[in-house]
Design an enzyme around this catalytic site. Structure first.
Site, PDB file in Angstrom:
ATOM      1  CB  SER A 146      -0.818   0.121   1.312  1.00  9.53           C
ATOM      2  OG  SER A 146      -1.448   1.270   1.563  1.00  9.53           O
ATOM      3  CE1 TYR A 159      -3.682  -1.740   5.709  1.00 10.27           C
ATOM      4  CE2 TYR A 159      -3.262   0.436   5.042  1.00 10.27           C
ATOM      5  CZ  TYR A 159      -3.627  -0.670   4.777  1.00 10.27           C
ATOM      6  OH  TYR A 159      -3.766  -1.215   3.447  1.00 10.27           O
TER       7      TYR A 159
END
Length: 253
Positions: A146, A159
């Site tokens: 990501s 995260y």
């Protein structure tokens, strides 16, 4: 991969209910892929995903296998059984959780679960699959990272830090596999509109599972090592990565 377009004939999706994983499977089934394994926790959702793919073509073999990212001790025997059934041309590591930043800051054990799923579980499964692909002498390991891992944001640093670890691990694994016949590819999407991100503040430029799947297929054909989705994020993150922290903190990220 034994065809001119580098389209895998067999696919293993780790995270069998992942919307990106399923979008990729649908796209590859429309090309040449004829065997798909969906690995995930046994659930009606996993079986529904398998049935959806079976409905696409009658000549595709869709199988499910019980897999739990949080149980690394089971990864080698579980995934070993999949590879024992025949060569796997492509493994897509697509599992992960967003977590809840506010809750995870207040409950450290919840934060640990995010890290264990996104990083520890991926390290275990990634090494097992890379080793099996190396024994075959061919195949691709595609890992969904990501852009959140490029630089931790206040809004989701738990995260983001787990994805940063995953990204660094995947780069190192790619270097370790270089010259073995195993292709390792990192995919760095921006905000993807999925059920997992529903309700979150959307950041631009946003993308869809189908657009990520297209980028994955194109990356396979090009034998790319890193894929950004959309491609413009490469330049955006290059700028943000080097922005001084006092300025970075002021951005509405």
């Amino acid at each position: 991969m034994k065809n001119a377009y580098r389209t895998p004939q067999s696919l293993l999706v780790l995270g069998g209910t992942s919307e990106i994983g399923l979008a990729t499977a649908r796209r590859l089934i429309a090309r040449r892929t004829r065997t798909v394994w969906l690995a995930g926790r046994p659930s009606p959702a996993l079986e529904a995903a398998a049935e959806e793919l079976r409905a696409l073509r009658t000549d595709v073999d869709i199988r499910t296998v019980a897999f739990d990212a949080l149980d690394p001790g089971s990864h080698e025997p579980t995934l070993g059984k999949v590879f024992a059934e025949g060569d796997i041309d492509m493994v897509l590591l697509a599992f992960g959780v967003m977590g809840d930043q506010a809750r995870d800051e207040a409950e450290p054990l919840a934060a640990v679960r995010v890290a264990q799923t996104n990083y520890t579980g991926a390290v275990s499964a990634g090494l097992v699959c890379a080793g099996a692909l190396q024994v075959q002498g061919h195949g691709s390991l595609v890992v969904l990272s990501s852009v959140a891992g490029e630089r931790a944001r206040r809004a989701d640093f738990i995260y983001g830090s787990s994805k940063a670890g995953l990204d660094a691990f995947t780069q190192g694994l790619g270097d370790a596999m270089y010259g073995t016949g195993v292709h390792v590819m990192i995919v760095r999407p921006g905000f993807v509109r999925t059920k997992m991100t529903a309700g979150l503040a959307e950041t631009a430029p946003a993308t869809t599972p189908e657009e990520v799947a297209f980028a994955i297929e194109l990356g396979l054909r090009r034998r790319a090592e890193t894929v950004w989705v959309p491609g413009m994020l490469r330049l955006v993150m290059a700028a943000l990565r080097h922005l001084p922290r006092p300025l970075f903190r002021r951005l509405p990220l």
